[in-house]
Every structure is written in C-alpha cells, then in structure tokens.
Design an enzyme around this catalytic site. Structure first.
Site, short mmCIF file in Angstrom:
data_model
loop_
_atom_site.label_atom_id
_atom_site.label_comp_id
_atom_site.label_asym_id
_atom_site.label_seq_id
_atom_site.Cartn_x
_atom_site.Cartn_y
_atom_site.Cartn_z
N ASP A 209 38.99 -14.94 -56.10
CA ASP A 209 37.55 -14.99 -55.90
C ASP A 209 36.90 -15.85 -56.98
O ASP A 209 37.49 -16.12 -58.03
CB ASP A 209 36.94 -13.59 -55.98
CG ASP A 209 36.97 -12.87 -54.65
OD1 ASP A 209 37.24 -13.54 -53.63
OD2 ASP A 209 36.73 -11.66 -54.61
N LYS A 231 33.25 -17.43 -53.02
CA LYS A 231 31.99 -17.49 -52.28
C LYS A 231 30.84 -17.60 -53.26
O LYS A 231 30.88 -17.04 -54.36
CB LYS A 231 31.80 -16.23 -51.43
CG LYS A 231 32.94 -15.94 -50.46
CD LYS A 231 32.77 -14.57 -49.81
CE LYS A 231 33.95 -14.24 -48.92
NZ LYS A 231 33.84 -12.89 -48.32
N MET A 344 24.68 -8.02 -56.36
CA MET A 344 24.30 -9.19 -55.53
C MET A 344 22.83 -9.12 -55.16
O MET A 344 22.44 -9.35 -54.01
CB MET A 344 25.18 -9.24 -54.27
CG MET A 344 26.68 -9.31 -54.57
SD MET A 344 27.71 -9.06 -53.11
CE MET A 344 27.51 -7.28 -52.86
#
Length: 436
Positions: A209, A231, A344
C-alpha cells in the site's frame, strides 16, 4: 578447534548409545529423539524423565553399569556418567570401534561435540564457541532471535521448494503458496511487528500500500517482486477486486506472498475481503495484526484516545464519507466522556464536524487533525468542531491524517494556546495537559 569439521548427521533410525542416566544424559537423549535416533540408554539409575521415556517405549533402557561391548552396532555414542573412569572406558571402546563419541566428562578426549542448536522452520543453525557452552548458548539465542525477527535472510533461493512456516511453498514451484496479510503500522518501520518482518524476509512477492512502511522494501532481495497497489484520495488505480486477484494468482503459483498494509488489515484495511478471496481459492492465509493508526497517530501527537476522568471509550469511524448523509454511523455513539476518531477524514472534515455537532456535541468540543503520524511531515492542527475545518484549510492539511474529537484533545501539547485564544485563559485545560 581448527581440527574440527562441522557436520550434520542423519541419525534417524540408527542406533545411538547413551551411557549415563543423569540430567546431562537426559538432555542428550532429548536431542537424539528429536532427530529420530534409535536410542539405547545404559545406566544403573536414571532421572525420572528418562524413566518416563523408557516406560513409553521411546528409548531402550539397560538398568545396569556399562560393560565392554555396549557400543556394538552403535553409529554414535554419548557418555555422561560423571565417573571419569567409566567415561574414559566408553571413549576408549568408541575409539577402537571407530565410532564417534561425545564425551561430556572430557571434551579433549571426545571425538565429537554437540553444538548449541537453533531451529527456525527448516533452518538449523549450530554454534560451537571454542568449547565454551555458555558462550555458545548466548550466540545461538542471538542468531535465533534474529531469524525469528526477520533480520537474517530466511527466504529460499528461487526454484527451491519445501516447507516454509508450516506451508508448502517455493518460488514458482507450482505447489500451494501462502498469503500473509501484514499490518505495517502507521509508517514507521520500527512499529512493524517482529512477525511481519519475519514474513517479509521470506517473501517472494510483496503487494504494498501507499501508507505502509515502504522503507522496509529496500531490505528485500533484488528478485523479490514488489507490486504497488497504492491508493490516493479519489484515485484507485488498482481496484480491490484486482488486488484480490493478484494475491490469489501468486499464491496459486506457489509463492510466499505478503500483502503489506498500512495500519491494521482489519481496521478499514479491507483485509477481510482479501482473506475471503484467498481462502475461496484454497490458499492458506495468515493475518498479522498491525499497530492501527487510529490509536498510534493520536499518541504520536500526545493525545490518548482514553484518559481517566476524561474519556471512558472511543469510536473509530471512516471519515471519507459525509457523516451527515449516513446518520446511522453516529447512532448510539456516546457524546459524554467519549472520543471519536476519524480515519481518511480530511476531504469531508467540514461536513463531519457539522454532523458531530448535529448529534449533540457542542461546537466548542476540542478537535485535532494529526498529519503524517510518525512521518517526516508530522504536524498537529488543534481547534474545535466549530473551527477545525477552517483551520485545516488555512494550513493546507492533507492526507494521510487522523482526526480526533473529544476532551482528550485538551491533553495535547499546545492546547493551552488554543484555550487562551478562545477564552483569554487556560482554564479550559484539563489536569495532565501540556502547555503549548
């Protein structure tokens, strides 16, 4: 010791005679049984452990003193009677029969020595330290710890097959591989678990990641395949379904695969989806928990998510969605003495703050945004639900970041300045808070 030739002996099914029945002899017997030897013990008296092994049929016990001829048919002999004359006689018979002999009573007379051994999976490390057994044990333990932690290379050479951590694998061997979902923590390689490092040291493929501890990739062998599926907010170049397929494809090819994830695989890491996909394909999966950023990143900024007399619990929510549009996320979340952590949550921070106020939290509730926890640009922005979104926008706050809402924020270094700016006093500070 320059006249020694280090060897590993295959004693499985072969006769080994141990003369002596004390604790030293018992330790030798344990090692021989672990190697599958056909053990004969000769001693008039034995410790309870040896007696139990004999009773269970695992060794043949001759309850009598040693006599000439006891080494007949032996491939290897051990003598540890504590009686110099007897040990010398056993060594002398072994010499005449050209049978290697470990003499616990006289290392100079012995023709073989047993090193201190560390076994990690199928790796066996034997340490002889100038006939100093305590020194050998210390060295053995150090090597074993380094192997267990992944500080030494455990990975098989390409093309080699066999057992690895209990699973059949081998680079490209075609047998069933293994997938490990490893939580990498908030990004600092020092917060990666020892088990995670160990699996990385064995990996053939690492699927990584953006937020994992990427610096550990520099430690991998050159031929380890690294698949970057990172991402960024609003940009998912490799969809989750494809990530699942990558794990399955390499696992079915017989490779050791590590899915290195930021934080913990099971805290908004979609680890459950990856686990299900791999198991559906018949792959063995190991999940290695990681230090979740929901707790560790606030801690890096001096903010505990719970604190006696301030917060009795905490809730972790995903903050990349508008909380006002999904009121069920906040249903049942306590308002008093409770901390809310948003992961997030930068892009929807203003909407999240409004939703938290709408569910009963005062606009003056302390709030913090901690950017890049444990990273080179770590920074904390302090405010309240009424001000935090504007402050974050003014300062150019960007992901990755963790949002903390609740009175525990008053414990952060620098909160005193926030309270003073709001009220002209530091009376809003709680016991234990650190001045800014």
């Amino acid at each position: 010791m320059s006249d020694l030739l280090p060897l590993s002996l295959r004693v499985g099914g072969r006769r080994v005679v141990v003369v002596g029945g004390g604790a030293v002899a018992a330790r030798s017997v344990d090692g021989l049984l672990a190697a599958g030897a056909d053990v004969v013990v000769v001693a008039p008296e034995v410790v309870p452990g040896l007696a139990a092994l004999a009773g269970a049929g695992r060794v043949r016990l001759e309850r009598r003193p040693y006599v000439e001829g006891d080494l007949d048919g032996a491939w290897l002999a051990f003598t540890a009677t504590g009686l110099p004359a007897v040990d010398a006689a056993v060594s002398a018979e072994a010499e005449r029969r050209r049978t290697w002999c470990v003499d616990r009573g006289d290392a100079d007379r012995a023709t073989a020595w047993t090193p201190s051994v560390a076994r990690v999976d199928d790796v066996v490390v034997a340490v002889s330290a100038g006939r100093d057994p305590r020194r050998a044990v210390r060295l053995r333990d150090g090597v074993a710890a380094a192997l267990q932690a992944g500080d030494l290379p455990l990975r098989r050479s390409p093309g080699r097959s066999g057992a690895r951590s209990g699973a059949r694998s081998g680079s490209g061997s075609g047998g069933a591989g293994r997938v490990a979902l490893v939580g990498g923590g908030p990004g600092d390689p020092g917060l990666l678990t020892a088990r995670g490092r160990r699996l990385l040291a064995e990996a053939d493929v690492v699927v990584v990641d953006r937020l994992g501890p990427r610096s550990v990739l520099e430690e991998l062998d050159d031929d380890v395949l690294v698949v970057d599926v990172g991402k960024t907010p609003g940009n998912h170049p490799v969809p989750q379904e494809r990530i699942n397929e990558v794990l399955v494809e390499h696992g079915l090819a017989g490779r050791a695969v590590v899915r290195l994830k930021g934080g913990d695989p099971y805290v908004f890491g979609r680890g459950g989806e990856e686990l299900a996909a791999c198991r559906a394909a018949g792959l063995e999966v190991e999940v290695v928990p990681g230090v979740t950023s929901a707790v560790s990143v606030p801690a890096a900024a001096g903010i505990p998510v719970t604190h006696r007399g301030v917060a009795r619990g905490f809730t972790v929510l995903t903050g990349h969605e508008d909380l006002a549009a999904t009121p069920a996320l906040l249903a049942g979340v306590p308002v008093e003495a409770h901390t809310v952590v948003l992961l997030m949550g930068v892009s929807a921070l203003a909407a999240s703050a409004r939703a938290l106020v709408a569910t009963g939290r005062p606009p003056t509730t302390p709030a913090a945004v901690v950017e890049d926890g444990y990273g080179p640009r770590q920074r904390t922005t302090l405010g309240t639900l009424a001000t935090i979104a504007d402050l974050a926008a003014e300062r150019g706050v960007r992901a990755p970041a963790v949002v903390v809402v609740g009175d525990v924020v008053r414990l952060a270094p620098g909160w005193g300045a926030v309270a003073e700016a709001q009220h002209g006093t530091q009376s809003g500070s709680l016991p234990g808070s650190q001045p800014g």
